[in-house]
Design an enzyme around this catalytic site. Structure first.
Site, PDB file in Angstrom:
ATOM      1  NE  ARG A 242      48.076  40.978  41.661  1.00 61.63           N
ATOM      2  CZ  ARG A 242      48.201  41.549  40.493  1.00 61.63           C
ATOM      3  NH1 ARG A 242      48.725  41.120  39.668  1.00 61.63           N
ATOM      4  NH2 ARG A 242      47.346  42.613  41.124  1.00 61.63           N
ATOM      5  CE  LYS A 269      43.922  40.568  43.351  1.00 60.71           C
ATOM      6  NZ  LYS A 269      44.351  41.566  44.507  1.00 60.71           N
ATOM      7  CG  HIS A 332      52.224  40.206  47.423  1.00 61.61           C
ATOM      8  ND1 HIS A 332      52.663  40.994  47.647  1.00 61.61           N
ATOM      9  CD2 HIS A 332      51.921  39.209  46.648  1.00 61.61           C
ATOM     10  CE1 HIS A 332      51.732  41.847  46.708  1.00 61.61           C
ATOM     11  NE2 HIS A 332      50.894  40.643  46.245  1.00 61.61           N
ATOM     12  NE  ARG A 335      52.633  42.856  43.458  1.00 66.45           N
ATOM     13  CZ  ARG A 335      51.769  42.696  42.213  1.00 66.45           C
ATOM     14  NH1 ARG A 335      52.462  42.465  41.132  1.00 66.45           N
ATOM     15  NH2 ARG A 335      50.496  43.947  42.122  1.00 66.45           N
ATOM     16  CG  HIS A 358      48.652  47.954  41.811  1.00 66.82           C
ATOM     17  ND1 HIS A 358      48.797  48.904  42.647  1.00 66.82           N
ATOM     18  CD2 HIS A 358      48.882  46.597  42.353  1.00 66.82           C
ATOM     19  CE1 HIS A 358      50.085  48.294  43.035  1.00 66.82           C
ATOM     20  NE2 HIS A 358      49.539  46.937  43.051  1.00 66.82           N
ATOM     21  CE1 TYR A 368      40.493  47.223  22.655  1.00 64.60           C
ATOM     22  CE2 TYR A 368      38.997  48.488  23.886  1.00 64.60           C
ATOM     23  CZ  TYR A 368      39.338  47.796  23.344  1.00 64.60           C
ATOM     24  OH  TYR A 368      38.115  47.545  22.315  1.00 64.60           O
TER      25      TYR A 368
END
Length: 394
Positions: A242, A269, A332, A335, A358, A368
């Site tokens: 990002r 995020k 952006h 991405r 995501h 994890y």
């Protein structure tokens, strides 16, 4: 002997607290301070109890007798007047304490601690500007779906669809907190599913055709701008993080020997640490950048001060100066370029989604998954960088 107003006014403190009966349990208590209080003695479930009515003359003799009569009626119905009074007082306190505004501010203090300061400020601003003026003083347990609709519908009718949707989301989160903490029995915001117009999905501008991507890469290579900005633009398609994660990158997060960038959870995020395998091409750019900013904190320090990274709009402005319009490309968009072309090249979708960082719906797994598919992602990131070199040379 029943009390009279004249007798009550003429009562003198006898040297110790005293009681003066009016009958049927009602009496006036004269305290050592000289103040006079109405009380009523009664039995409930074979236990002697005392009920307070207030101070004379605020509570007159006539009013005290009315209160005694009300208490006797409750006793006749099998209700403890003391317990009834306590419940009424608690309800009154709840009326003042459990307003939507009070609970919303409590939720904001306790449940948004993991948000960025900017996001916390945005949430508080939306509550103060749009929500509190409409339902802030309402008792949270007594509102229904129409009360909440009165907050969000006028905003939607002004054309601010996304703001209305965000406000409904905030109200729902506050209600979930109220239910968990026992201040509300249900979340009426859930009844408004479908009440607002569906969200319009707007894709961020990006060039995704291979020929246009090749030209973009060539344009970046010849861009004559501030050195840290050109390096950021060259890195963007190779790491496709990002924009905020890239522009605020810190040297302490990088291990060039291991060819790895570990972004800490607080900068992500989704608040989970993220590993970005670095291709040989990315490491080469970083080594070129080291003499310029390696002694400081940030990879891409601001032109004005080394204590802050470049601003949000800096890379975007560079794209505009290269001739890429608003509808063609944004920061952006790197991405989207990676997601589109990697999927077209046949790479495993799970590898791509993990590398894009995501959100993971399973919270336990999310704790994890930062290293999930790491060997595969290392290979994919190097092959991706090689592919971009071939595109650029084509």
């Amino acid at each position: 002997m029943s009390l009279t107003d004249t007798r009550i006014r003429n009562l003198k403190y006898p040297g110790r607290p005293a009681k003066f009966a009016d009958g049927n349990g009602l009496y006036l208590y004269l305290s050592s301070s000289g103040k006079k209080f109405w009380r009523m003695a009664y039995y409930f479930e074979r236990k002697e109890k005392v009920l307070s009515f207030g101070e004379y003359p605020v509570i007159t003799l006539e009013k005290a007798r009315e209160l005694r009569l009300e208490a006797k009626r409750l006793l006749a119905d099998g209700i403890d007047p003391g317990a009834q009074k306590k419940a009424a007082k608690e309800e009154q306190l709840s009326e003042a304490k459990d307003t939507f505004q009070n609970i919303a501010l409590e939720w904001h203090d306790t449940r948004t601690a993991d948000f960025t300061e900017k996001h916390r400020g945005t949430v508080l601003y939306r509550m103060e500007k749009y929500i509190f003026p409409v339902i802030g003083k309402e008792h949270i347990a007594r509102m229904e779906a129409p009360d909440i609709l009165a907050v969000v519908k006028p905003i939607e009718l002004k054309g601010q669809n996304e703001t209305a949707r965000r406000l409904l989301q905030i109200i729902s989160q506050v209600y979930r907190y109220a239910v968990i903490t026992g201040r509300a029995k249900r979340n009426p915001a859930t009844d408004l599913h479908g009440a607002l117009r569906p969200r319009k999905v707007t894709h961020r501008a990006a060039v995704t055709e291979s020929k246009k991507v090749a030209q973009l890469l060539r344009d970046i290579d010849v861009y004559d701008g501030y050195f840290s900005i050109t390096c950021a633009l060259r890195l963007a398609p190779l790491v496709f993080t990002r924009p905020t994660e890239l522009r605020a990158a810190e040297w302490s997060e990088f291990d060039l020997e291991a060819q790895e960038w570990r972004i800490p959870a607080e900068r992500m995020k989704m608040k989970q640490m993220h590993i970005v395998p670095l291709s040989k091409q990315a490491v080469k750019i970083l080594k070129e950048l080291q003499p310029f900013s390696g002694s400081g904190k940030y990879l891409f320090p601001s032109i004005r001060t080394e204590t802050r990274p470049i601003a949000d709009a800096t890379m975007l402005n560079a794209l505009r100066r290269m001739g890429y319009a608003k509808h063609e490309m944004c920061t952006h968009g790197f991405r989207s370029v990676a997601s589109t072309l990697l999927n077209e090249l046949g790479y495993n979708r799970d590898w791509i989604e993990r590398q894009l960082a995501h959100g993971e719906r399973n919270d336990v797994r999310a704790a994890y998954n930062y290293a999930e598919y790491l060997p595969e992602r290392r290979r994919m990131m190097q092959e991706w960088a090689d592919y971009l070199d071939k595109l650029k040379a084509s």
